[in-house]
Design a protein around this motif. Structure first.
Motif, short mmCIF file in Angstrom:
data_model
loop_
_atom_site.label_atom_id
_atom_site.label_comp_id
_atom_site.label_asym_id
_atom_site.label_seq_id
_atom_site.Cartn_x
_atom_site.Cartn_y
_atom_site.Cartn_z
N PHE A 109 0.85 -1.22 -0.02
CA PHE A 109 0.07 -0.32 0.03
C PHE A 109 0.87 1.02 0.00
N ASP A 110 0.72 2.14 -0.83
CA ASP A 110 1.49 3.32 -1.20
C ASP A 110 0.63 4.48 -1.65
N ILE A 111 0.31 5.42 -0.97
CA ILE A 111 -0.23 6.63 -1.43
C ILE A 111 0.65 7.60 -2.75
N SER A 112 1.77 7.20 -2.63
CA SER A 112 2.66 7.79 -3.76
C SER A 112 2.62 7.04 -5.06
N TYR A 113 1.54 6.12 -5.17
CA TYR A 113 1.41 5.64 -6.37
C TYR A 113 0.89 6.37 -7.35
N ALA A 114 0.21 7.47 -7.06
CA ALA A 114 -0.42 8.30 -8.07
C ALA A 114 0.15 8.76 -9.18
N SER A 115 1.67 8.69 -9.34
CA SER A 115 2.39 9.19 -10.31
C SER A 115 2.02 8.14 -11.60
N MET A 116 1.89 6.99 -11.20
CA MET A 116 1.54 5.90 -12.17
C MET A 116 0.25 6.17 -13.09
N ASP A 117 -0.54 7.15 -12.40
CA ASP A 117 -1.67 7.37 -13.50
C ASP A 117 -1.33 7.96 -14.80
N LEU A 118 -0.24 8.50 -14.83
CA LEU A 118 0.20 9.08 -16.33
C LEU A 118 0.40 8.12 -17.35
N ILE A 119 0.75 6.76 -16.86
CA ILE A 119 1.03 5.60 -17.92
C ILE A 119 -0.15 4.67 -18.01
N TRP A 120 -0.85 4.61 -16.71
CA TRP A 120 -1.97 3.35 -16.83
C TRP A 120 -3.32 4.20 -16.52
N LYS A 121 -4.15 4.03 -17.54
CA LYS A 121 -5.63 4.91 -17.66
C LYS A 121 -6.63 3.96 -17.82
N PHE A 122 -7.61 3.81 -16.74
CA PHE A 122 -8.59 3.00 -16.83
C PHE A 122 -10.19 3.61 -17.25
N ASP A 123 -9.84 4.50 -17.89
CA ASP A 123 -11.22 5.41 -18.42
C ASP A 123 -11.43 5.28 -19.98
N GLY A 124 -10.99 4.12 -20.49
CA GLY A 124 -11.19 3.84 -21.93
C GLY A 124 -10.09 4.68 -22.74
N SER A 125 -9.32 5.15 -22.23
CA SER A 125 -8.21 6.17 -23.21
C SER A 125 -7.00 5.32 -23.50
N MET A 126 -6.92 4.35 -22.84
CA MET A 126 -5.48 3.61 -23.26
C MET A 126 -5.63 2.64 -24.47
N ILE A 127 -4.72 2.97 -25.46
CA ILE A 127 -5.08 2.24 -26.61
C ILE A 127 -3.73 1.21 -26.75
N GLN A 128 -2.69 1.24 -25.98
CA GLN A 128 -1.70 0.41 -25.84
C GLN A 128 -0.84 0.25 -24.62
N MET A 129 -0.16 -0.74 -24.30
CA MET A 129 0.39 -0.97 -23.38
C MET A 129 1.74 -0.09 -22.97
#
Length: 327
Positions: A109-129
């Motif tokens: 558990f780590d609240i500083s994970y939030a920077s990963m939102d820049l590369i992992w998006k789960f709102d339908g906008s990701m088109i590639q790994m």
């Protein structure tokens, strides 16, 4: 967090023989669905309770939201690697407890994970790994030990530029706890705060029975495999079945391992029972990341905490001291 597949066994308004009734309201807050239930003498009293709970959750959202540019959390993120930010005691204490849970779970558990939102998006906008290089760079900006707290000055400093904190894995549980505490203080004798599956209960139904939930196997959402009473405490589930992306027929969960930068695997659902929704919320995500063996071992070491895990083969695993009545 994934939406908890719990079926709360109460009607929106239940008439009973006693003077007390059960009242229910649904609202959208913190980007999630909140189902609020209170026991009250009449609709007027219930409305006061429900309005109070909604106001409290709204207040907390404004405090901890990383999407609101005016929040103290956003100020911390905007000044990462630049300067410490003075915050109010409530936020300082929440961050302090979050770091303690990081230490308890060896960083799962780590609240500083939030920077990963820049590369992992789960709102339908990701088109590639994301590339391996992108993942590696995101991990370098994660680490609870890089969150520097000064209790005397009540400041928070993210020591590395580009770091971000976020409360997605603990915020709704905290809001549920605060709303419950406030309602109890104002005389609400019983109720449920259900923050998209982060559930906190107190008291009993007007007929004297416990609140109950049925837990649904996410591999077959039409079948509840267990029914459990909820007494004075909380239950939270993390799952990979609500928010995910899929590439080459492989599903990647929104629950990211902060140490690897990749989605956790092997588990599709973790349900944690704990004295508070805040703790249950954080531990559910942690167990998902740690895996079933390490996760159950860690849960077994904590007082008044239990869990149920469903792995990616549909097998059910339970911690010690938990009893379920399977359907």
């Amino acid at each position: 967090m994934g939406r908890l597949f719990l079926i709360t066994l109460f009607a929106s308004l239940v008439q009973v023989t006693s003077a007390q009734q059960v009242f229910h309201r649904m609202t959208l807050l913190m980007g999630s669905r909140f189902d609020l239930t209170v026991v009250a003498a009449n609709e007027e009293e219930a409305d006061v309770f429900l309005d109070t709970a909604i106001a409290e959750i709204t207040r907390i959202e404004r405090l901890i939201s990383s999407w609101d540019p005016n929040s103290q959390t956003s100020a911390i993120n905007a000044n990462a690697g630049i300067k410490p930010i003075k915050v109010n005691k409530e936020l300082f204490d929440l961050i302090t407890r979050s770091i303690a849970i990081s230490e308890l779970t060896d960083g799962a558990f780590d609240i500083s994970y939030a920077s990963m939102d820049l590369i992992w998006k789960f709102d339908g906008s990701m088109i590639q790994m994301p590339t391996a290089e992108e993942v590696k760079a995101s991990v370098e900006m994660v680490g609870f030990e890089k969150i520097i707290l000064d209790s005397g000055k009540q400041t928070v400093f993210l020591s590395q530029k580009g770091m971000k904190i976020g409360f997605g894995a603990i915020g709704k549980g905290y809001a549920a706890d605060k709303a419950k505490q406030l309602l109890m203080g104002k005389g609400a004798i019983a109720g449920i705060i259900n923050a998209s599956g982060d559930m906190n209960t107190w008291g009993k139904k007007p007929d004297g029975s416990d609140w109950k939930v049925a837990i649904t196997n996410p591999m077959n959402k039409n079948i509840a495999f267990a029914e459990l009473p909820l007494k004075q405490g909380a239950v939270v589930t993390s799952g990979d079945y609500e928010k995910f992306v899929e590439f080459d027929k492989v599903r990647y969960s929104h629950i990211i391992n902060p140490q690897t930068g990749y989605p956790a695997t092997g588990i599709i659902s973790v349900t944690v029972f704990a004295p508070s929704a805040e703790l249950a919320d954080a531990l559910a995500t942690s167990v998902f990341v740690m895996g079933k063996e390490v996760g159950i071992d860690r849960i077994n070491q904590l007082p008044n905490v239990a869990c149920i895990i469903i792995d990616d083969q549909g097998n059910i695993h339970k911690s010690e001291h938990i009893k379920i009545n399977e359907e």
